[in-house]
Design a protein around this motif. Sequence first.
Motif: not given
Length: 185
Positions: A67-85
């Motif tokens: 679940i932590s790996i999926v949570d970190f992936w979700e964080h990176w997905r949200l960051e990429r959507e919000a900031g492009g990286g």
Amino acid sequence: MQPKPTLPAELRIPRWLVGVLLAAMAAGVLLGVAGTAGAPALRPALKPALKMVRAIFFAAAFAYLTISIVDFWEHWRLEREAGGGFFTWRAMRFGETVNHALTSAAVVGFLVLARPPPPVPELRDWVALALPAAFLLLGWRDELVYHRRRCVHREDIMHTVAHLAAGLMMCSFALSKMVGWSTGP
């Protein structure tokens, strides 16, 4: 009778995640039951209990990792959507990343430092005993300061479940290390 409401697609836990999580937990149970090699000498009546504690520990540990790996992936997905990286600090604040690093360090530190208590506790033992409290405080900080402000429901649910699994993992690990399993005095 009213029809059961259905969750919107973005709030549903993906079936692949359910499958991966169940597989990870089953692997943990198998690993825990596989044996107690390297464990202290056991009274015969306690051997099944220790296997059960180990099975719970490894199932919870593997669930937490998954679940932590999926949570970190979700964080990176949200960051990429919000900031492009991945590290633009728009969706995730820098402090949240530091909070996650400290939380991970608390979990790893606890697993490394916990041991059967010596006759006189040493600094290592006091630190090990304090780390679950640090984990809890960092988890609450993460939820209340960061997640509640911007979270979509699915990520929130996954993150909370990861904390619950880690709590169970730590409790069962403490039982396996800190309860008198040996036959000694």
